[in-house]
Design an enzyme around this catalytic site. Structure first.
Site, PDB file in Angstrom:
ATOM      1  N   SER A 273       0.853  -0.768  -0.183  1.00  0.00           N
ATOM      2  CA  SER A 273      -0.594  -0.101   0.116  1.00  0.00           C
ATOM      3  C   SER A 273       0.159   1.284  -0.152  1.00  0.00           C
ATOM      4  CB  SER A 273      -0.815  -0.326   1.304  1.00  0.00           C
ATOM      5  OG  SER A 273      -1.637  -1.203   1.507  1.00  0.00           O
TER       6      SER A 273
HETATM    7  N1  SAM Z   1      -1.096  -4.971   4.057  1.00  0.00           N
HETATM    8  C1  SAM Z   1       0.060  -5.029   2.824  1.00  0.00           C
HETATM    9  C2  SAM Z   1       1.954  -4.826   3.497  1.00  0.00           C
HETATM   10  O1  SAM Z   1       2.125  -3.745   4.528  1.00  0.00           O
HETATM   11  O2  SAM Z   1       2.145  -4.851   1.669  1.00  0.00           O
HETATM   12  C3  SAM Z   1      -0.540  -4.216   1.476  1.00  0.00           C
HETATM   13  C4  SAM Z   1      -2.230  -5.634   1.502  1.00  0.00           C
HETATM   14  S1  SAM Z   1      -2.341  -5.540   0.074  1.00  0.00           S
HETATM   15  C5  SAM Z   1      -2.712  -4.290  -0.639  1.00  0.00           C
HETATM   16  C6  SAM Z   1      -3.585  -6.915  -0.245  1.00  0.00           C
HETATM   17  C7  SAM Z   1      -3.440  -8.311   0.066  1.00  0.00           C
HETATM   18  O3  SAM Z   1      -4.475  -8.698   1.107  1.00  0.00           O
HETATM   19  C8  SAM Z   1      -3.092  -9.214  -0.678  1.00  0.00           C
HETATM   20  O4  SAM Z   1      -1.841  -9.425  -0.336  1.00  0.00           O
HETATM   21  C9  SAM Z   1      -4.037  -9.816  -1.057  1.00  0.00           C
HETATM   22  O5  SAM Z   1      -3.555 -11.040  -1.776  1.00  0.00           O
HETATM   23  C10 SAM Z   1      -4.366 -10.299   0.670  1.00  0.00           C
HETATM   24  N2  SAM Z   1      -6.083 -10.577   0.832  1.00  0.00           N
HETATM   25  C11 SAM Z   1      -6.849 -10.830  -0.443  1.00  0.00           C
HETATM   26  N3  SAM Z   1      -7.970 -11.417   0.140  1.00  0.00           N
HETATM   27  C12 SAM Z   1      -7.845 -11.304   1.310  1.00  0.00           C
HETATM   28  C13 SAM Z   1      -8.048 -12.915   2.014  1.00  0.00           C
HETATM   29  N4  SAM Z   1      -9.484 -13.198   1.852  1.00  0.00           N
HETATM   30  N5  SAM Z   1      -7.008 -13.000   3.444  1.00  0.00           N
HETATM   31  C14 SAM Z   1      -5.987 -13.114   3.426  1.00  0.00           C
HETATM   32  N6  SAM Z   1      -5.356 -11.365   2.310  1.00  0.00           N
HETATM   33  C15 SAM Z   1      -6.010 -11.696   1.572  1.00  0.00           C
END
Ligand code: SAM
Length: 218
Positions: free
Chosen positions: A63
């Site tokens: 992000s």
């Molecule tokens: N917090 C992260 C960082 O510090 O880099 C950024 C997160 S990224 C914007 C969103 C993440 O959520 C992705 O890696 C995606 O694969 C994950 N995601 C989506 N749906 C999910 C779920 N149901 N459970 C866990 N992770 C999930």
């Protein structure tokens, strides 16, 4: 963190402070201590201190720093807390939280895509945070073994606030989630007191939360 990266990081932090996005010493210190360039793919390290999301593989992103700072300020983190993050991604946000809550606190971060979870694990190890555990799974179900949580942060776009997360939040706990459709969301802060209180904190765009209480995968 040395030399050029340190300079770039300080500039980014100063800019976020001037914009009133970084407000507390805790968030400022965490940004200075947890180097974002350790959490991006090698070919993007030069861009690590630009205030923008960056690709980390499998169509996912780390992000934008301003978004992470807004969420960390709203979380009102305290030393020793237990935090659940849904969406480990690069592991950067989890380590920032770990830095703020200190060695007596613990972050459980769930990632649905195994290769991204491996990326997060390697990055957390490089950064040296023992109080971060990366788990592979559907984070919309929360993580029962370690409940209840003082704080829960969802870092992907949710269609609704997943019910299991509300249940796993401790009384007086805070949950943050971007809620909306796949293209635009509103950042919601939920405080679980006698009644659940919800406040809105601006519009944002995240990759979708995919899972039982999220969006379908296609
Ligand atoms: N917090 C992260 C960082 O510090 O880099 C950024 C997160 S990224 C914007 C969103 C993440 O959520 C992705 O890696 C995606 O694969 C994950 N995601 C989506 N749906 C999910 C779920 N149901 N459970 C866990 N992770 C999930």
């Amino acid at each position: 963190m040395r030399g050029l990266f340190e300079e770039k990081c300080k500039k980014l932090v100063n800019s976020l402070k001037l914009q009133g996005i970084i407000k507390s010493k805790e968030v400022e210190n965490a940004f200075l201590k947890v180097p974002r360039h350790l959490f991006v793919p090698e070919d993007l390290v030069e861009d690590a201190y630009i205030d923008a999301p960056l690709p980390i593989g499998a169509g996912q992103t780390i992000s934008a720093p301003h978004m992470v700072a807004i969420m960390l300020e709203l979380l009102e983190l305290k030393k020793g807390q237990k935090v659940l993050e849904v969406g480990a991604g690069s592991g950067w946000n989890a380590c920032l939280i770990a830095e703020i809550i200190g060695e007596d606190g613990k972050v459980f971060t769930i990632e649905r895509i195994p290769e991204i979870a491996d990326f997060a694990k390697r990055n957390v190890e490089k950064a040296g945070y023992d109080n971060v555990e990366v788990i592979v799974g559907d984070g919309t179900l929360g993580y029962e073994p370690a409940k209840p949580y003082d704080r829960i942060i969802v870092t992907a776009a949710a269609p609704i606030i997943p019910e299991p997360l509300l249940k796993q939040l401790r009384r007086n706990g805070i949950l943050l989630a971007p809620v909306g459709n796949r293209f635009c969301q509103e950042l919601l802060k939920v405080v679980k007191e006698e009644e659940v209180k919800i406040t809105k904190h601006g519009y944002c765009v995240f990759v979708p939360l995919v899972g039982k209480y999220g969006f379908p995968s296609s």
